[in-house]
Motif scaffolding. Structure first.
Motif, PDB file in Angstrom:
ATOM      1  N   ASN A   1      -9.400   1.957  -5.625  1.00  0.00           N
ATOM      2  CA  ASN A   1      -8.029   2.138  -6.072  1.00  0.00           C
ATOM      3  C   ASN A   1      -7.977   3.166  -7.200  1.00  0.00           C
ATOM      4  O   ASN A   1      -8.750   3.097  -8.159  1.00  0.00           O
ATOM      5  CB  ASN A   1      -7.469   0.794  -6.553  1.00  0.00           C
ATOM      6  CG  ASN A   1      -5.972   0.828  -6.719  1.00  0.00           C
ATOM      7  OD1 ASN A   1      -5.437   1.625  -7.468  1.00  0.00           O
ATOM      8  ND2 ASN A   1      -5.292  -0.061  -6.015  1.00  0.00           N
ATOM      9  N   ASN A   2      -7.066   4.124  -7.101  1.00  0.00           N
ATOM     10  CA  ASN A   2      -6.956   5.181  -8.107  1.00  0.00           C
ATOM     11  C   ASN A   2      -5.634   5.106  -8.853  1.00  0.00           C
ATOM     12  O   ASN A   2      -5.107   6.122  -9.303  1.00  0.00           O
ATOM     13  CB  ASN A   2      -7.096   6.553  -7.441  1.00  0.00           C
ATOM     14  CG  ASN A   2      -5.938   6.841  -6.478  1.00  0.00           C
ATOM     15  OD1 ASN A   2      -5.251   5.920  -6.037  1.00  0.00           O
ATOM     16  ND2 ASN A   2      -5.717   8.102  -6.177  1.00  0.00           N
ATOM     17  N   THR A   3      -5.084   3.896  -8.973  1.00  0.00           N
ATOM     18  CA  THR A   3      -3.755   3.735  -9.557  1.00  0.00           C
ATOM     19  C   THR A   3      -3.669   4.303 -10.970  1.00  0.00           C
ATOM     20  O   THR A   3      -2.713   5.014 -11.307  1.00  0.00           O
ATOM     21  CB  THR A   3      -3.358   2.252  -9.561  1.00  0.00           C
ATOM     22  OG1 THR A   3      -3.320   1.776  -8.211  1.00  0.00           O
ATOM     23  CG2 THR A   3      -1.985   2.071 -10.187  1.00  0.00           C
ATOM     24  N   LEU A  45      -1.121   7.227 -12.269  1.00  0.00           N
ATOM     25  CA  LEU A  45      -0.133   7.005 -13.324  1.00  0.00           C
ATOM     26  C   LEU A  45      -0.358   7.938 -14.513  1.00  0.00           C
ATOM     27  O   LEU A  45       0.575   8.209 -15.278  1.00  0.00           O
ATOM     28  CB  LEU A  45      -0.184   5.552 -13.788  1.00  0.00           C
ATOM     29  CG  LEU A  45       0.207   4.495 -12.753  1.00  0.00           C
ATOM     30  CD1 LEU A  45       0.066   3.096 -13.332  1.00  0.00           C
ATOM     31  CD2 LEU A  45       1.637   4.711 -12.260  1.00  0.00           C
ATOM     32  N   ASP A  79       0.820  -1.197   0.000  1.00  0.00           N
ATOM     33  CA  ASP A  79       0.000   0.000   0.000  1.00  0.00           C
ATOM     34  C   ASP A  79       0.862   1.258   0.000  1.00  0.00           C
ATOM     35  O   ASP A  79       1.960   1.282   0.558  1.00  0.00           O
ATOM     36  CB  ASP A  79      -0.901  -0.010   1.245  1.00  0.00           C
ATOM     37  CG  ASP A  79      -2.069   0.943   1.116  1.00  0.00           C
ATOM     38  OD1 ASP A  79      -2.434   1.260  -0.024  1.00  0.00           O
ATOM     39  OD2 ASP A  79      -2.607   1.370   2.155  1.00  0.00           O
ATOM     40  N   SER A 124      -2.312  -4.181 -13.719  1.00  0.00           N
ATOM     41  CA  SER A 124      -2.895  -3.589 -12.519  1.00  0.00           C
ATOM     42  C   SER A 124      -4.188  -4.314 -12.186  1.00  0.00           C
ATOM     43  O   SER A 124      -5.205  -4.128 -12.865  1.00  0.00           O
ATOM     44  CB  SER A 124      -3.149  -2.092 -12.729  1.00  0.00           C
ATOM     45  OG  SER A 124      -3.736  -1.522 -11.572  1.00  0.00           O
ATOM     46  N   SER A 137      -6.400  -4.740  -8.907  1.00  0.00           N
ATOM     47  CA  SER A 137      -6.624  -4.357  -7.527  1.00  0.00           C
ATOM     48  C   SER A 137      -7.793  -5.126  -6.943  1.00  0.00           C
ATOM     49  O   SER A 137      -8.738  -5.486  -7.657  1.00  0.00           O
ATOM     50  CB  SER A 137      -6.889  -2.858  -7.416  1.00  0.00           C
ATOM     51  OG  SER A 137      -7.258  -2.513  -6.096  1.00  0.00           O
ATOM     52  N   ALA A 150       4.493   7.363  -6.076  1.00  0.00           N
ATOM     53  CA  ALA A 150       4.656   7.552  -7.518  1.00  0.00           C
ATOM     54  C   ALA A 150       5.919   8.339  -7.819  1.00  0.00           C
ATOM     55  O   ALA A 150       6.536   8.169  -8.876  1.00  0.00           O
ATOM     56  CB  ALA A 150       3.434   8.266  -8.091  1.00  0.00           C
ATOM     57  N   LEU A 188       1.109  -4.634 -10.558  1.00  0.00           N
ATOM     58  CA  LEU A 188       0.472  -4.280  -9.296  1.00  0.00           C
ATOM     59  C   LEU A 188      -0.649  -5.263  -9.028  1.00  0.00           C
ATOM     60  O   LEU A 188      -1.608  -5.346  -9.807  1.00  0.00           O
ATOM     61  CB  LEU A 188      -0.090  -2.859  -9.354  1.00  0.00           C
ATOM     62  CG  LEU A 188       0.901  -1.745  -9.728  1.00  0.00           C
ATOM     63  CD1 LEU A 188       0.171  -0.446  -9.971  1.00  0.00           C
ATOM     64  CD2 LEU A 188       1.943  -1.569  -8.645  1.00  0.00           C
ATOM     65  N   SER A 206      -2.562  -3.253  -3.770  1.00  0.00           N
ATOM     66  CA  SER A 206      -1.459  -2.314  -3.962  1.00  0.00           C
ATOM     67  C   SER A 206      -2.003  -0.985  -4.459  1.00  0.00           C
ATOM     68  O   SER A 206      -2.915  -0.941  -5.280  1.00  0.00           O
ATOM     69  CB  SER A 206      -0.455  -2.879  -4.970  1.00  0.00           C
ATOM     70  OG  SER A 206       0.137  -4.060  -4.471  1.00  0.00           O
ATOM     71  N   SER A 207      -1.433   0.095  -3.960  1.00  0.00           N
ATOM     72  CA  SER A 207      -1.856   1.420  -4.381  1.00  0.00           C
ATOM     73  C   SER A 207      -0.632   2.317  -4.530  1.00  0.00           C
ATOM     74  O   SER A 207       0.428   2.051  -3.968  1.00  0.00           O
ATOM     75  CB  SER A 207      -2.845   2.031  -3.380  1.00  0.00           C
ATOM     76  OG  SER A 207      -2.226   2.192  -2.111  1.00  0.00           O
ATOM     77  N   VAL A 208      -0.814   3.382  -5.290  1.00  0.00           N
ATOM     78  CA  VAL A 208       0.277   4.309  -5.555  1.00  0.00           C
ATOM     79  C   VAL A 208      -0.122   5.682  -5.033  1.00  0.00           C
ATOM     80  O   VAL A 208      -1.220   6.167  -5.313  1.00  0.00           O
ATOM     81  CB  VAL A 208       0.579   4.384  -7.064  1.00  0.00           C
ATOM     82  CG1 VAL A 208       1.713   5.358  -7.342  1.00  0.00           C
ATOM     83  CG2 VAL A 208       0.934   3.001  -7.593  1.00  0.00           C
TER      84      VAL A 208
END
Length: 542
Positions: A344-346, A350, A291, A337, A339, A295, A309, A313-315
Motif C-alpha cells: 500500500n502506498n497511501t 497523500l 480499492d 491508515s 492497511s 486522490a 482508511l 483500502s488504497s488511494v
C-alpha cells in the motif's frame, strides 16, 4: 424495597446514567442490563429511573412464544403505561412473524412518539414485498415519526426509497448487508423525494459488491419527472457531514486479500455534479476495503477533518492534470491508515506534491503540519522510511498511535524524527506490536527503549502505552528483565519525560499451568521505580 437508600438519590441517578452509558446505539451490554436491574432494587424511586434505560432498546418480535411468559409480559406492559415512552431504539426483524401482542405494543410506541432510532432487519435478505402488509404499515409509520433521527436497513431487499424520503428529521442513514431500494414512482416530484434533512452521516456496509446491491445507484440516481443528467439525487449529498464506505466480507483468508472497487463512488459522482468544492460540509470519511479511491476526488473535500482508511483500502495517485488543480486538505486534523497489504502506498500518495508546478511544489494532498492525531499501521520494514518522512513533517502532532504488525520491523529513526520537531506538542503515544512474538522471533521491545532514549528530554509526552503479545520464552526471560529495568529507569527520569503522568504496559503471554511458577514471570514488581513514583499512574496488564 422499603429500606431507604443509603446514598442520595441524585448520586444514585448519576450512577445510573453512567452505567447506562455503556449501552451504545448499536450494542447491548448484558452486564449493564444486570446492573440496572440490581439498581432497581435499591429503592422504589429508582425503579422508573432504571426502567428508562432498561426499556430504551427493544427488539421485535418482542413477546416470547411460551404462553405463560408471554401472558405475564403482556400483563406487565398493560399495567405500566409509561413503558412505551421509554423506548428510544427499535429493532424490527421482519423475517419473523409478529403476533397480536407485538402489534399492540408497537401501537403504544407509535402513540408515544418517543423512538429516535429504527432498524429494519432480516437475516435472510428478505424481500420487502414478502413482508405482511400489517407489518409494513407499522414499520413505515415508525420510520416517518418526527422523533426518528437514525434509520438502519439490514439485509432487506426492495425497501421503498420513497418511504425514506418522508422522514422529516433523519440525521443518519445506514445500509448493512445485502440491501436494495425500490425506485420511487415516476410521478413523484423532486421535492417529495429528496432527503434534505440528512445532514449527519451516510454509511454503506454491504457484505460484498457483486452488482446485486443497487443501494448506491438508487441513492445517486436522478429523481423526479425530469431524470436528465445533472438532476437532483435522492439524497442531498451537499449537506452530509460523514460518509462511510465499507465492504465486510466473510473472515476467510482468500477473501481477505481481495479489495473491492465500487463501480461508482459517491464522492466521485458528486465531484462531477458540483464541481471543484465537492462537499464542503463533509467532515468525516471512512473507507474500509475500498480499492483505488481517487486522490483527486479526495482533495476536493475541502471541509474534511478526519480520514480513516482500513483493510486493503488504497488511494489512486494524482495524475499530472489532477495535481495542478488539486487542493490541500487544510482542515484535516486526524488521519487513520491501517492497511492489510505491505504494497500500500497511501502515505506516499497523500504526501505527493500538488499545485501549478507539481514537480517543485511544496504542498501536498493533506497539510501534514496541521495534523494533530495520526494512527498508522506498519506491515513491513519497507514501509517504515515513508512513515518517518511523514512524521518528520507532522510537526503539530498531539497523539500518535503505531501498530507494528510484523515483528521483524525495526523502529530505527522513530525517536530522532519525533525529537526533531521544533516545538513538540506530542502528548500521547501508543505503540502496539500486534504481531505475535514467537521463539524464533527477535524481541523488538529493546529497540523501543532505544528510540525512547532518542526522544528523551525533547518531548512533552504525558501518556505512553506499550502493547505486545507473544510466547513466555520471549517476553518472560532474563533479557526481558533487563529491558524492563531499562524501561523502568527511563520512565522515572524526570529529565527524560518531565510531563509524563501515565504509563500503560500490556504484555500478553499464553502461559500454561507449568509456567505459573516461573521465576521469570513478568509482574508489576519488575518496575519498582514506576510503582513508587506518585506523579505517574501505572497501568500494567499481562
Amino acid at each position: 424495597m422499603e429500606t431507604p437508600a443509603k446514598l442520595p438519590l441524585d448520586v444514585l441517578g448519576y450512577i445510573t446514567e453512567m452505567v447506562a452509558a455503556d449501552n451504545g446505539l448499536r450494542k447491548t451490554n448484558r452486564r449493564t442490563i444486570h446492573t440496572l436491574k440490581m439498581l432497581c432494587l435499591t429503592c422504589k424511586l429508582m425503579v422508573p429511573v432504571c426502567r428508562r434505560h432498561l426499556f430504551a432498546r427493544i427488539s421485535f418480535p418482542f413477546f416470547p412464544k411460551v404462553p405463560r411468559r408471554r401472558d405475564k409480559l403482556n400483563e406487565f406492559i398493560l399495567s405500566n403505561s409509561t413503558i412505551a415512552h421509554y423506548v428510544k431504539i427499535l429493532r424490527l426483524n421482519v423475517m419473523h412473524p409478529f403476533i397480536t401482542w407485538d402489534y399492540d405494543f408497537l401501537q403504544k410506541i407509535c402513540d408515544s412518539s418517543s423512538a429516535t432510532s429504527v432498524e429494519i432487519a432480516s437475516a435472510d435478505s428478505r424481500d420487502w414485498d414478502a413482508v405482511p402488509e400489517k407489518t409494513k404499515a407499522v414499520v413505515l409509520f415508525l420510520v416517518q415519526m418526527p422523533t426518528v433521527r437514525y434509520i438502519t436497513l439490514r439485509a432487506v431487499k426492495n425497501f421503498p426509497a420513497s418511504a425514506l424520503s418522508r422522514t422529516s428529521k433523519i440525521r443518519q442513514l445506514v445500509f448493512c448487508g445485502f440491501c436494495s431500494l425500490s425506485p420511487p414512482g415516476g410521478n413523484s416530484t423532486v421535492e417529495d423525494l429528496t432527503i434534505t434533512t440528512l445532514n449527519g452521516s451516510l454509511e454503506l456496509w454491504p457484505s460484498s459488491y457483486d452488482g446485486s446491491d443497487n443501494t448506491l445507484a438508487s441513492l445517486m440516481s436522478p429523481i423526479g419527472q425530469n431524470t436528465i443528467e445533472g438532476a437532483v439525487s435522492f439524497i442531498a449529498f451537499n449537506r452530509l457531514k460523514s460518509i462511510t464506505l465499507s465492504i465486510t466480507t466473510p473472515c476467510i483468508s482468500e477473501n481477505m486479500q481481495n479489495p473491492v472497487e465500487f463501480p461508482l463512488d459517491i464522492i466521485g459522482y458528486i465531484a462531477d455534479l458540483m464541481g471543484a468544492d465537492v462537499i464542503p460540509t463533509l467532515r468525516y470519511l471512512t473507507l474500509n476495503r475500498i480499492d483505488n479511491f481517487p486522490a483527486a476526488v479526495l482533495s476536493r473535500c475541502s471541509g474534511l477533518s478526519e480520514l480513516i482508511l482500513y483493510g486493503i483500502s488504497s488511494v489512486v495517485p494524482l495524475g499530472p492534470n489532477d495535481a495542478m488543480q488539486a487542493n490541500t486538505l487544510k482542515n484535516l486534523v486526524s488521519l487513520t491508515s491501517h492497511s492489510a497489504s505491505d504494497s500500500n502506498n497511501t502515505l506516499a500518495v497523500l504526501m505527493s506534491p500538488i499545485g501549478p508546478k507539481a514537480a517543485g511544489a511544496t504542498g501536498s494532498v493533506i497539510a501534514l503540519d496541521r495534523l494533530t492525531h495520526v494512527s498508522l499501521g506498519v506491515i513491513s520494514q519497507a514501509e517504515f522510511p515513508q512513515l518517518l518522512k511523514f512524521l518528520e513533517k507532522a510537526i503539530c502532532l498531539e497523539r500518535l498511535e503505531l501498530d507494528v504488525v510484523h515483528m521483524f520491523t525495526r523502529l530505527a529513526g522513530l525517536g530522532s524524527t519525533l525529537a526533531a520537531h521544533p516545538n513538540p506538542k506530542l502528548r500521547s503515544v501508543t505503540v502496539k506490536f500486534s504481531g505475535y512474538i514467537q521463539r524464533r522471533d527477535r524481541n523488538t521491545l529493546p529497540d523501543l527503549n532505544l528510540e525512547l532514549r532518542h526522544l528523551s528530554g525533547k518531548n512533552v509526552i504525558e501518556v505512553l502505552e506499550v502493547k505486545a503479545c507473544g510466547e513466555p520464552d520471549v517476553l518472560w526471560t532474563p533479557e526481558a528483565n533487563d529491558w524492563a529495568a531499562d524501561f523502568d529507569e527511563l520512565m522515572t527520569d524526570s529529565n527524560a519525560f518531565p510531563a509524563l503522568r501515565q504509563v500503560g504496559l500490556s504484555l500478553e503471554c499464553r502461559a500454561d499451568e507449568k509456567r505459573e511458577e516461573d521465576r521469570w514471570k513478568m509482574t508489576e514488581a519488575w518496575f519498582p521505580r514506576i510503582l513508587e513514583n506518585k506523579a505517574t499512574h501505572f497501568k500494567f496488564c499481562r
